[in-house]
Design a protein around this motif. Structure first.
Motif, PDB file in Angstrom:
ATOM      1  N   ALA A   1      22.520  14.148  15.607  1.00  0.00           N
ATOM      2  CA  ALA A   1      22.448  13.865  17.047  1.00  0.00           C
ATOM      3  C   ALA A   1      22.132  12.391  17.273  1.00  0.00           C
ATOM      4  O   ALA A   1      22.705  11.753  18.164  1.00  0.00           O
ATOM      5  CB  ALA A   1      21.385  14.739  17.705  1.00  0.00           C
ATOM      6  N   ALA A   2      21.233  11.832  16.450  1.00  0.00           N
ATOM      7  CA  ALA A   2      20.859  10.420  16.622  1.00  0.00           C
ATOM      8  C   ALA A   2      22.075   9.518  16.411  1.00  0.00           C
ATOM      9  O   ALA A   2      22.253   8.525  17.119  1.00  0.00           O
ATOM     10  CB  ALA A   2      19.741  10.046  15.660  1.00  0.00           C
ATOM     11  N   VAL A   3      22.928   9.877  15.449  1.00  0.00           N
ATOM     12  CA  VAL A   3      24.151   9.093  15.224  1.00  0.00           C
ATOM     13  C   VAL A   3      25.072   9.208  16.440  1.00  0.00           C
ATOM     14  O   VAL A   3      25.605   8.210  16.929  1.00  0.00           O
ATOM     15  CB  VAL A   3      24.882   9.559  13.945  1.00  0.00           C
ATOM     16  CG1 VAL A   3      26.259   8.902  13.838  1.00  0.00           C
ATOM     17  CG2 VAL A   3      24.042   9.240  12.711  1.00  0.00           C
ATOM     18  N   HIS A   4      25.226  10.421  16.950  1.00  0.00           N
ATOM     19  CA  HIS A   4      26.087  10.597  18.123  1.00  0.00           C
ATOM     20  C   HIS A   4      25.563   9.844  19.340  1.00  0.00           C
ATOM     21  O   HIS A   4      26.322   9.240  20.093  1.00  0.00           O
ATOM     22  CB  HIS A   4      26.244  12.093  18.446  1.00  0.00           C
ATOM     23  CG  HIS A   4      27.302  12.753  17.634  1.00  0.00           C
ATOM     24  ND1 HIS A   4      27.234  14.064  17.215  1.00  0.00           N
ATOM     25  CD2 HIS A   4      28.472  12.267  17.132  1.00  0.00           C
ATOM     26  CE1 HIS A   4      28.312  14.357  16.507  1.00  0.00           C
ATOM     27  NE2 HIS A   4      29.075  13.285  16.438  1.00  0.00           N
ATOM     28  N   LEU A   5      24.233   9.890  19.531  1.00  0.00           N
ATOM     29  CA  LEU A   5      23.653   9.171  20.674  1.00  0.00           C
ATOM     30  C   LEU A   5      23.800   7.659  20.490  1.00  0.00           C
ATOM     31  O   LEU A   5      23.745   6.901  21.452  1.00  0.00           O
ATOM     32  CB  LEU A   5      22.180   9.531  20.851  1.00  0.00           C
ATOM     33  CG  LEU A   5      21.920  10.990  21.248  1.00  0.00           C
ATOM     34  CD1 LEU A   5      20.424  11.292  21.251  1.00  0.00           C
ATOM     35  CD2 LEU A   5      22.510  11.297  22.612  1.00  0.00           C
TER      36      LEU A   5
ATOM     37  N   PHE B   1      12.888  -2.643  25.466  1.00  0.00           N
ATOM     38  CA  PHE B   1      14.087  -2.100  26.107  1.00  0.00           C
ATOM     39  C   PHE B   1      14.340  -0.612  25.903  1.00  0.00           C
ATOM     40  O   PHE B   1      15.191  -0.034  26.568  1.00  0.00           O
ATOM     41  CB  PHE B   1      15.326  -2.861  25.613  1.00  0.00           C
ATOM     42  CG  PHE B   1      15.350  -4.310  26.024  1.00  0.00           C
ATOM     43  CD1 PHE B   1      15.502  -4.654  27.366  1.00  0.00           C
ATOM     44  CD2 PHE B   1      15.226  -5.322  25.090  1.00  0.00           C
ATOM     45  CE1 PHE B   1      15.542  -5.985  27.753  1.00  0.00           C
ATOM     46  CE2 PHE B   1      15.261  -6.655  25.464  1.00  0.00           C
ATOM     47  CZ  PHE B   1      15.409  -6.995  26.802  1.00  0.00           C
ATOM     48  N   TYR B   2      13.648   0.024  24.962  1.00  0.00           N
ATOM     49  CA  TYR B   2      14.025   1.399  24.604  1.00  0.00           C
ATOM     50  C   TYR B   2      13.171   2.442  25.315  1.00  0.00           C
ATOM     51  O   TYR B   2      11.951   2.451  25.153  1.00  0.00           O
ATOM     52  CB  TYR B   2      13.916   1.593  23.084  1.00  0.00           C
ATOM     53  CG  TYR B   2      15.127   1.088  22.343  1.00  0.00           C
ATOM     54  CD1 TYR B   2      15.462  -0.258  22.378  1.00  0.00           C
ATOM     55  CD2 TYR B   2      15.951   1.956  21.629  1.00  0.00           C
ATOM     56  CE1 TYR B   2      16.578  -0.731  21.715  1.00  0.00           C
ATOM     57  CE2 TYR B   2      17.062   1.492  20.963  1.00  0.00           C
ATOM     58  CZ  TYR B   2      17.374   0.148  21.009  1.00  0.00           C
ATOM     59  OH  TYR B   2      18.485  -0.314  20.352  1.00  0.00           O
ATOM     60  N   ASP B   3      13.824   3.334  26.041  1.00  0.00           N
ATOM     61  CA  ASP B   3      13.081   4.441  26.651  1.00  0.00           C
ATOM     62  C   ASP B   3      13.108   5.689  25.764  1.00  0.00           C
ATOM     63  O   ASP B   3      12.540   6.717  26.103  1.00  0.00           O
ATOM     64  CB  ASP B   3      13.590   4.745  28.067  1.00  0.00           C
ATOM     65  CG  ASP B   3      15.071   5.070  28.105  1.00  0.00           C
ATOM     66  OD1 ASP B   3      15.707   5.105  27.030  1.00  0.00           O
ATOM     67  OD2 ASP B   3      15.591   5.284  29.214  1.00  0.00           O
ATOM     68  N   HIS B   4      13.803   5.594  24.631  1.00  0.00           N
ATOM     69  CA  HIS B   4      13.770   6.621  23.586  1.00  0.00           C
ATOM     70  C   HIS B   4      13.541   5.882  22.265  1.00  0.00           C
ATOM     71  O   HIS B   4      13.883   4.700  22.176  1.00  0.00           O
ATOM     72  CB  HIS B   4      15.106   7.361  23.496  1.00  0.00           C
ATOM     73  CG  HIS B   4      15.337   8.343  24.597  1.00  0.00           C
ATOM     74  ND1 HIS B   4      15.536   7.949  25.901  1.00  0.00           N
ATOM     75  CD2 HIS B   4      15.399   9.695  24.600  1.00  0.00           C
ATOM     76  CE1 HIS B   4      15.716   9.029  26.641  1.00  0.00           C
ATOM     77  NE2 HIS B   4      15.632  10.108  25.884  1.00  0.00           N
ATOM     78  N   PRO B   5      13.003   6.551  21.243  1.00  0.00           N
ATOM     79  CA  PRO B   5      12.950   5.875  19.944  1.00  0.00           C
ATOM     80  C   PRO B   5      14.373   5.507  19.519  1.00  0.00           C
ATOM     81  O   PRO B   5      15.330   6.198  19.885  1.00  0.00           O
ATOM     82  CB  PRO B   5      12.360   6.941  19.009  1.00  0.00           C
ATOM     83  CG  PRO B   5      11.676   7.926  19.889  1.00  0.00           C
ATOM     84  CD  PRO B   5      12.440   7.924  21.184  1.00  0.00           C
ATOM     85  N   SER B   6      14.508   4.422  18.762  1.00  0.00           N
ATOM     86  CA  SER B   6      15.840   4.009  18.319  1.00  0.00           C
ATOM     87  C   SER B   6      16.397   5.051  17.352  1.00  0.00           C
ATOM     88  O   SER B   6      15.647   5.824  16.743  1.00  0.00           O
ATOM     89  CB  SER B   6      15.753   2.658  17.613  1.00  0.00           C
ATOM     90  OG  SER B   6      14.972   2.788  16.447  1.00  0.00           O
ATOM     91  N   GLY B   7      17.726   5.078  17.223  1.00  0.00           N
ATOM     92  CA  GLY B   7      18.381   6.025  16.319  1.00  0.00           C
ATOM     93  C   GLY B   7      17.836   5.908  14.902  1.00  0.00           C
ATOM     94  O   GLY B   7      17.593   6.915  14.229  1.00  0.00           O
TER      95      GLY B   7
END
Ligand SMILES: [Zn+2]
Length: 447
Positions: free
Chosen positions: A397-401, A417-423
Motif C-alpha cells: 500500500a505504501a508503494v501504491h500511495l 510537509f508530511y501529514d502521513h509518515p513517508s512511504g
C-alpha cells in the motif's frame, strides 16, 4: 481615483496569472513510462528467514519502484511545496487588495442598499466576497486542481464535470460559510468584549456539526457511496472489525475514480454517522492483503478515538487563533481601518482582514498541523499492523500511495510537509513489525 484603482486591480490579476504560469514552468517533468508497479511482489529480502533485516527488506521494496516513477512522484509532491507558498502569497495579496482598494467597503455598501436587515446584509456581503475571491483564485486553482492533476495522470475527470464539482463546492461554501459568518458577526456585535471566546466555541461547534453531517449529506453531493456487497472483501474486514470491538455491520465504498486514480480509505463522521469507507481505486488495484492492512489502519483511527482527539487539538488551535485574531484586528483596524473604509470590528467589511490573518496563522502552523496528523497516522499504522498482521500488504500500500507522495524525504522535509509518515518510513515500520513476528510467516510458509 476610481480609474487608478481598477487599473491596479487589473495589474494584480495579471500578476496572479503570472504566478500560475511560473508555477507551471517550475514543475516540468518527463512522464513517459513512469507508473508505479501495479503488483508489488514480496522481494526475497522481505521473505521470512533467519537473517531477516528490516532495513534490507525496506530497501528491497523501495528498489521495486522504477526510477521514472520515483522521479514523477517526487516532482509532483515537491511541486506541492511550492503551491503551498503560491497559494499563501496569492491569498495574502488578494485579501490585502480587497481591503486596500476599498472593494470591501463597496461590497458592504451594496449589501446595505439592498436590504435593511442586518443578517441579510451579512449574507449578501458573504456572497459577494466568496464570488470575488473565487474568481481571483480561479486561474491558479484551475491549474493546480485540474491541469496539473491531469499532467501527472492523477485526474480522471474532463473539464465539465470538474467545473461542476467546483460549482457544487462553491454553493456549499455559500450556505455553510454564510451560516458561520452570520453567527460570528452577530457574536462580535452582541458580545464586544468576549467575542473571541464565544467565537471560538461557536466555530468549534460548527466544525463538529460539519464533520457529523459530511458523510451523510456532503460526500454524496460529489460521489456515490454504496454498501460494499462482496463477501470475499467484506468478510475479512468485518471479522477484523469484530476482533477489535468495532460495531460495524457494513463497509462502504465510494466511487473516487470519478475524480482521481488515487487509492485511499477513510474513517469519517462522528457518533452515529461514523463509518469506514474504502475507495474503488483501492478495491480495484489493491491485493486482499493490502486492503486488509489499509482497513486495519482505518480501524486504528476509530479505536484510538482520533476524531475526538483531533477535535480537542483543533479546539486549542482555534482558541489560540481567535485570541491572536482579536489582538491583530484591533491593531490593524486602529492603523488602517479608516483608509480601508472599514468602520470597525463589528463591520462585516473587516472580513478580508479575518481571512488575511487566518491565512497567515495557518501558514505558520503548517508544520505543527502536519506533525499532529502524522503522529496520529503513525499510531494508526501501528494499530493496523497489529490488527491485520499484513506487513507486506501494508508495504505494498505504501508503494501504491507513493504515486502521489514522495517516498523518501529528508527528516526536516518530512517534519514540515508530511501529514502521513513517508512511504519509506511506513515500509520500514512494516518490516520492523515483520521482523518481530517472523514466526507467523515462517509457519504459514511451511518452514
Ligand atoms: Zn490514516
Amino acid at each position: 481615483m476610481k480609474m487608478r484603482h481598477s487599473y491596479v486591480g487589473f495589474l494584480l490579476f495579471c500578476a496572479l496569472f503570472a504566478f500560475a504560469l511560473a508555477a507551471h514552468a517550475q514543475d516540468k517533468v518527463d512522464l513517459s513510462n513512469s507508473q508505479m508497479p501495479s503488483v508489488v511482489t514480496i522481494p526475497p529480502e522481505a521473505q521470512p528467514s533467519d537473517h531477516f533485516d528490516p532495513k534490507a527488506a525496506r530497501d528491497a521494496y523501495l528498489a521495486q519502484i522504477p526510477a521514472a516513477a520515483r522521479a514523477r512522484s517526487d516532482a509532483y509532491f515537491e511541486g506541492g511545496y511550492w503551491f503551498l507558498l503560491w497559494d499563501f502569497l496569492m491569498a495574502v495579496v488578494m485579501y490585502w487588495a480587497i481591503l486596500h482598494f476599498g472593494w470591501s467597503g463597496k461590497m458592504r455598501d451594496f449589501a446595505e442598499r439592498l436590504t435593511r436587515f442586518k443578517f441579510l446584509q451579512t449574507f449578501i456581503y458573504w456572497a459577494e466576497f466568496l464570488l470575488l475571491t473565487s474568481i481571483i483564485e480561479f486561474p491558479l486553482g484551475v491549474y493546480e486542481g485540474y491541469f496539473r492533476e491531469h499532467k501527472y495522470g492523477l485526474a480522471t475527470q474532463t473539464f465539465g464535470p470538474w467545473m461542476g464539482d467546483q460549482l457544487k463546492g462553491l454553493l456549499i461554501g455559500l450556505i455553510l460559510g454564510g451560516l458561520i459568518v452570520m453567527a460570528l458577526v452577530a457574536i462580535v456585535r452582541k458580545l464586544p468584549r468576549t467575542w473571541h471566546i464565544w467565537g471560538a466555541i461557536v466555530t468549534m461547534l460548527f466544525m463538529i456539526f460539519t464533520v457529523m453531517i459530511a458523510p451523510v449529506y456532503l460526500v454524496p453531493i460529489f460521489n456515490k457511496v454504496t454498501r460494499l456487497d462482496d463477501p470475499k472483501v467484506t468478510a475479512p474486514i468485518l471479522s477484523l472489525a469484530r476482533a477489535n470491538g468495532i460495531p460495524a455491520h457494513d463497509v462502504f465504498k465510494i466511487d473516487a475514480s470519478r475524480q482521481s486514480t488515487r487509492m485511499s480509505a477513510n474513517v469519517s463522521g462522528f457518533g452515529k454517522t461514523m463509518r469506514i469507507t474504502l475507495n474503488d481505486n483501492l478495491l480495484r488495484r489493491g491485493s486482499p492483503e493490502e486492503i486488509q492492512s489499509v482497513m486495519g489502519h482505518e480501524m486504528g483511527h476509530y479505536v484510538l478515538n482520533h476524531i475526538y482527539k483531533s477535535m480537542i487539538f483543533f479546539l486549542v488551535v482555534i482558541v489560540t487563533g481567535f485570541a491572536l485574531l482579536r489582538w491583530a484586528m484591533e491593531w490593524a483596524l486602529a492603523g488602517h481601518g479608516e483608509r480601508w473604509g472599514v468602520r470597525g470590528m463589528t463591520d462585516v467589511a473587516a472580513l478580508p482582514l479575518v481571512f488575511l490573518l487566518g491565512t497567515l496563522f495557518f501558514f505558520v502552523l503548517t508544520p505543527i498541523m502536519n506533525t499532529y496528523s502524522r503522529a496520529e497516522e503513525a499510531e494508526a499504522d501501528m494499530f493496523g499492523l497489529n490488527a491485520s498482521r499484513q506487513p507486506d500488504g501494508f508495504a505494498q500500500a505504501a508503494v501504491h500511495l507513493g504515486e502521489y507522495r514522495k517516498m523518501s524525504p529528508g527528516r526536516v522535509e518530512e517534519w514540515i510537509f508530511y501529514d502521513h509518515p513517508s512511504g519509506r518510513n511506513r515500509i520500514y515500520a512494516s518490516m520492523r513489525w515483520k521482523a518481530e513476528n517472523l514466526q507467523l510467516f515462517k509457519d504459514s510458509a511451511g518452514h
